[in-house]
Design an enzyme around this catalytic site. Structure first.
Site: not given
Ligand code: SIN
Length: 365
Positions: A150, A61
């Site tokens: 992101c 992650k």
């Protein structure tokens, strides 16, 4: 003088299975498949599970210097038939030390490609501190991926869409990495931590958002081509999509007014366009040998999707939403489907068709 061989006396030839001639290895391992960061990779347990699907590599992650709770729930939604996902996770992660510890201690038998994804959200000093923990002798990390795409950070735009800012950040990251690599070389030499006192740095890559204009591919390719980066990973989720629950007359996720990153089968054409766009842009720059590798991501759930990604020019492929929907087992299934396609088409390796997409002929009247 002629020599004859008595064929009746020889051992029967072993039957060669067609599949055994098919090689689906990629530049980083025995298959082209890795997980997309964010999917099945946030905890030790998930990373262990991911490995049961036998991907060629695993990616953590995207992490930050300190653990981060991410956005409020509900922040993930899945279409009931699996054709799309929407997320606004907001980079929840357990901090860089947690993932480093996984690679250093829990994972030491693993022989696949180990990639750490670092969220670049500022301050840059945080990213430098993370790099300083990874770029040192004896740390078993094969690649560092900088996540500059992101879409789920409240009040922040996607970094990689601001090209002048992107250029500056990449140059700063490059300078810092080079400094840390020089330091690691010196340390390895002094302390003999790595085998024979030498240090092998990780590969560096960039996770990109989808771009929309052909000119974008050219500009970004030109920007990163002379730099130290050895791969791009394209695409992250399609930003700021909105899914509505018509019965309830509300959004399906809570953060950012319901806007989130779209993933799953539905985004495959956008992902393919980005892979192809970058492949052609790098070629235009005169690098047909592909100094910078392309990891294709977006809408991969079957062997055919991987085939199409490679035909468009991908060197490797990642699986995102499908891992969330189906679990780690999808990796082995997708690999088997890919082998079956190669067998059917008579290909023996991915190199035989990589990038060889043809444009359909113009219609004649
Ligand atoms: C998230 O944590 O919000 C997803 C990560 C990403 O899209 O980069």
């Amino acid at each position: 003088m002629s020599m004859t061989i008595d064929l009746t006396d020889t051992e029967p030839m072993p039957e060669i299975k067609h599949e055994s001639l098919i090689n689906i290895s990629s530049w980083f391992g025995k298959t082209p498949l890795i997980n997309a960061s964010g999917c099945l990779c946030a905890t030790n347990k998930m990373l262990d599970e991911l490995k049961t699907g036998d991907p060629a590599g695993i990616c953590t992650k995207s992490c930050t210097l300190e653990p981060r709770p991410g956005n409020p729930e509900p922040r993930y939604w899945e279409h009931e038939e699996g054709m799309m996902t929407l997320n606004s996770m907001g980079l929840p992660n357990l901090g860089v030390d947690y993932y480093l510890d996984y690679f250093k201690t829990r994972d030491n038998e693993y022989d696949g490609w180990r990639c750490m994804s670092l969220a670049v959200l500022g301050p840059m000093e945080d990213t430098y501190q993370m790099l300083a923990k990874i770029i040192r002798p004896g740390v078993p990390v094969d690649a560092i991926e900088f996540n500059l795409s992101c879409p789920n950070l409240e009040g922040k735009e996607i970094l990689a869409y601001d090209k002048p800012a992107l250029k500056k950040i990449l140059a700063d990251l490059e300078a810092e990495c080079q400094f840390l690599i020089a330091r690691a070389h010196a340390k390895a030499y002094e302390s003999d931590i790595d085998a024979n006192g030498s240090y092998t740095p990780p590969q560096f890559g960039i996770k990109l958002p989808p771009y929309w204009q052909l000119q974008d591919y050219r500009e970004i390719a030109k920007m990163i081509n002379p730099m130290m980066f050895s791969f791009i990973h394209t695409i992250n989720s399609v930003p700021n999509a909105l899914v509505i629950d018509a019965d309830r007359e509300e959004t399906v996720i809570h953060p950012k007014q319901g806007f989130g990153g779209l993933g799953g089968e539905i985004i495959k054409p956008i992902a393919l366009a980005n892979v192809r766009g970058f492949y052609l842009a790098f070629q235009e720059l005169g690098h047909p040998w592909k100094k910078i590798k392309i990891i294709g991501c977006g809408g991969v759930s079957h062997g055919q999707d991987v085939f199409e990604m490679i035909l468009a020019g991908a060197d490797a492929v990642s699986v995102g939403s499908q891992l969330m929907i189906e679990g780690a087992g999808c990796i082995a299934r997708i690999n088997e489907e890919l082998i079956e396609i190669l067998r059917r088409k008579g290909y023996h390796s991915l190199d035989e068709f990589r990038g060889r997409l043809k444009v359909c002929a113009a219609a004649t009247n």
